[in-house]
Scaffold this active site. Structure first.
Site, short mmCIF file in Angstrom:
data_model
loop_
_atom_site.label_atom_id
_atom_site.label_comp_id
_atom_site.label_asym_id
_atom_site.label_seq_id
_atom_site.Cartn_x
_atom_site.Cartn_y
_atom_site.Cartn_z
N LYS A 84 0.79 -0.98 -0.06
CA LYS A 84 -0.17 0.23 0.01
C LYS A 84 0.34 1.01 0.03
O LYS A 84 0.46 2.52 0.07
CB LYS A 84 -1.08 0.15 0.84
CG LYS A 84 -1.77 -1.18 1.50
CD LYS A 84 -2.55 -1.90 0.63
CE LYS A 84 -3.39 -0.93 -0.82
NZ LYS A 84 -3.48 -1.93 -2.28
N GLY A 86 2.88 2.43 -2.82
CA GLY A 86 2.74 3.16 -4.29
C GLY A 86 3.28 2.23 -5.20
O GLY A 86 3.69 2.26 -6.36
N THR A 87 3.13 0.80 -5.32
CA THR A 87 3.80 -0.02 -5.82
C THR A 87 2.87 -0.02 -6.99
O THR A 87 3.65 -0.68 -8.17
CB THR A 87 3.24 -1.62 -5.49
OG1 THR A 87 2.82 -1.76 -3.79
CG2 THR A 87 4.23 -2.76 -5.71
N HIS A 132 7.04 -7.01 -2.37
CA HIS A 132 6.73 -6.38 -1.19
C HIS A 132 7.45 -7.37 -0.45
O HIS A 132 7.60 -7.33 0.48
CB HIS A 132 5.21 -7.05 -0.41
CG HIS A 132 4.44 -6.11 -1.70
ND1 HIS A 132 4.74 -5.30 -1.95
CD2 HIS A 132 3.23 -6.48 -1.64
CE1 HIS A 132 2.68 -4.48 -1.85
NE2 HIS A 132 2.52 -5.07 -2.73
N ARG A 153 6.45 5.11 2.04
CA ARG A 153 5.62 6.09 2.44
C ARG A 153 4.96 6.45 3.47
O ARG A 153 5.60 5.70 4.46
CB ARG A 153 3.91 5.84 1.55
CG ARG A 153 3.22 6.57 1.70
CD ARG A 153 1.09 5.77 0.68
NE ARG A 153 0.42 6.42 0.53
CZ ARG A 153 -0.93 6.16 0.20
NH1 ARG A 153 -0.90 4.73 -0.32
NH2 ARG A 153 -1.46 7.18 -0.08
N SER A 161 -5.00 3.09 4.17
CA SER A 161 -4.53 2.34 3.25
C SER A 161 -4.72 0.56 2.78
O SER A 161 -5.63 0.08 2.59
CB SER A 161 -3.88 2.52 2.24
OG SER A 161 -3.45 2.22 0.39
N MET A 258 -4.64 7.01 -14.23
CA MET A 258 -4.08 5.66 -13.83
C MET A 258 -5.63 5.47 -13.56
O MET A 258 -6.03 4.42 -13.61
CB MET A 258 -3.27 5.60 -12.86
CG MET A 258 -2.00 5.51 -13.34
SD MET A 258 -0.47 4.86 -12.22
CE MET A 258 -0.90 3.47 -11.57
S1 PPS Z 1 -0.31 -3.12 -3.43
O1 PPS Z 1 -1.69 -3.62 -2.77
O2 PPS Z 1 0.37 -3.36 -2.11
O3 PPS Z 1 0.30 -3.32 -4.17
O4 PPS Z 1 -1.13 -1.13 -3.03
P1 PPS Z 1 0.06 -0.43 -4.10
O5 PPS Z 1 -0.01 -0.24 -4.66
O6 PPS Z 1 1.13 -0.61 -3.55
O7 PPS Z 1 -0.49 1.22 -3.16
C1 PPS Z 1 -2.07 1.57 -3.63
C2 PPS Z 1 -1.93 3.30 -3.48
O8 PPS Z 1 -1.13 3.57 -3.89
C3 PPS Z 1 -1.72 4.80 -3.97
N1 PPS Z 1 -1.94 4.88 -5.89
C4 PPS Z 1 -1.82 6.39 -6.37
N2 PPS Z 1 -1.29 7.59 -5.18
C5 PPS Z 1 -1.06 8.30 -6.38
N3 PPS Z 1 -0.99 8.21 -7.68
C6 PPS Z 1 -1.09 7.29 -8.51
N4 PPS Z 1 -0.94 7.55 -9.50
C7 PPS Z 1 -1.65 6.24 -7.33
N5 PPS Z 1 -1.90 5.10 -8.07
C8 PPS Z 1 -2.28 4.12 -6.78
C9 PPS Z 1 -4.10 3.51 -4.41
O9 PPS Z 1 -4.53 4.85 -4.78
C10 PPS Z 1 -3.28 3.69 -2.68
O10 PPS Z 1 -3.62 4.00 -2.10
P2 PPS Z 1 -5.22 4.47 -0.97
O11 PPS Z 1 -4.63 5.68 0.21
O12 PPS Z 1 -5.56 3.61 -0.57
O13 PPS Z 1 -5.49 5.12 -1.89
#
Ligand code: PPS
Length: 317
Positions: A84, A86-87, A132, A153, A161, A258
């Protein structure tokens, strides 16, 4: 629902919305789905532990051995993160940078720890492998020819998240009716969640931040100035980007872009998980969840784990 009916409905899901999901995850989901009326289901099904790290229940001891011995190739890029953080975002940025400059064949791996190694072997270089896993549990052969990018993050937004994400996933046996935000946060602070301790994970990577082949990024920096961060990532991967090229990638990787890009592989998972990888995408949603008391406790933990390490975060931008 009777188990036969449940198994039948699972098979339908398995062949439709979950078609592209790794077999290992499907098996685990099936078990959780069949068990889902069991009132004894714990917050998180059992976890695996290695070197003190807590890992999700679908990782076996055998997997841990194969992670370390996995043969990396020169040019491989690992995209690391605590869940969660930003992967998905990082992978999309790297995809936009690398794809137009490579063979065009698929070379992205959504999650190393559930990947099929034969398929992984068959992928063309440069393979871009999301994970991860803690840095210490990754393969470290061919060290100098492999690159690692980590995205971190702020832990308050990560906890929020994660709370929203895991509630929709039967694989973790987490049901809203049985787990409140308070309970989840308590588990998160103890490191008893599928990603293990947030602090152990990020500090494990942070220790390597100055290695030549490691790039340590922060979600909040990407939120503040995506274009500059795209340039840094491109440079690290060996591409010199003009402002225009960086702007082009940044425009495709905003949260809104996205979210409305239906071609993103991640959208396929949303239907089944009943939760989105693109939920709010902001810095500061923690303010809508933490009570004053929770903030105080969290701050103490944050300071006790990060003070003096050099690692710190912005909680609003
Ligand atoms: S996972 O399941 O671990 O792979 O999730 P992960 O991708 O690491 O994290 C998901 C959170 O990243 C946010 N996200 C973004 N934020 C800003 N800009 C962009 N382009 C973007 N893409 C993914 C996503 O909304 C999740 O955060 P939260 O706070 O839940 O919205």
């Amino acid at each position: 629902m009777k188990n036969t009916l449940k198994a039948l409905s699972f098979n339908i899901l398995s062949n439709t919305v979950m078609k592209d999901m790794p077999t290992k995850i499907k098996k685990q989901l099936k078990q959780s789905w069949l068990d889902s009326s069991n009132t004894e289901t714990s917050l998180f099904l059992q976890t695996t532990r290695s070197n003190g790290y807590v890992l999700p229940n679908f990782i076996t001891e055998e997997d841990l051995k194969s992670f370390c011995t996995f043969k990396t190739r020169p040019g491989d890029v690992f995209l690391g993160s605590y869940p969660k953080s930003g992967t998905t975002w990082l992978a999309e940025i790297v995809r936009c940078i690398v794809k137009p400059r490579s063979s065009g064949k698929e070379n992205f791996v959504p999650l190393f720890e559930v990947a099929d190694y034969e398929q992984l072997e068959a992928l063309p270089s440069p393979r871009c492998i999301s994970t991860h896993l803690p840095f210490a549990l990754l393969p470290h052969n061919n060290e100098n020819n492999v690159k690692y990018i980590y995205i971190a993050r702020n832990p308050k937004d990560v906890a929020v998240s994660a709370y929203h994400f895991f509630e929709g996933i039967p694989i973790f046996g987490f049901k809203r009716s049985r787990c409140t935000w308070e309970e989840f946060l308590e588990n998160f602070m103890k490191g008893e969640v599928p990603g293990g301790s947030y602090f152990d994970h990020s500090l494990g990577w942070w220790t390597h931040k100055d290695d030549d082949n490691v790039l340590f990024l922060k979600y909040e920096e990407l939120k503040k100035d995506l274009q500059s961060q795209v340039k840094i990532i491109a440079e690290f991967l060996g591409f010199h980007f003009s402002d225009e090229e960086a702007e082009y990638v940044a425009e495709r990787c905003t949260f809104q872009a996205m979210k409305s890009n239906s071609n993103l592989p991640i959208h396929k998972l949303t239907k089944f998980f009943k939760t989105s990888h693109l939920r709010k995408g902001i810095v500061g949603d923690w303010k809508n969840h933490f009570s004053d008391e929770q903030l105080e406790q969290f701050q103490k933990l944050y300071e006790s784990r990060l003070n003096g390490t050099g690692l710190n975060f912005e909680f609003e931008v």
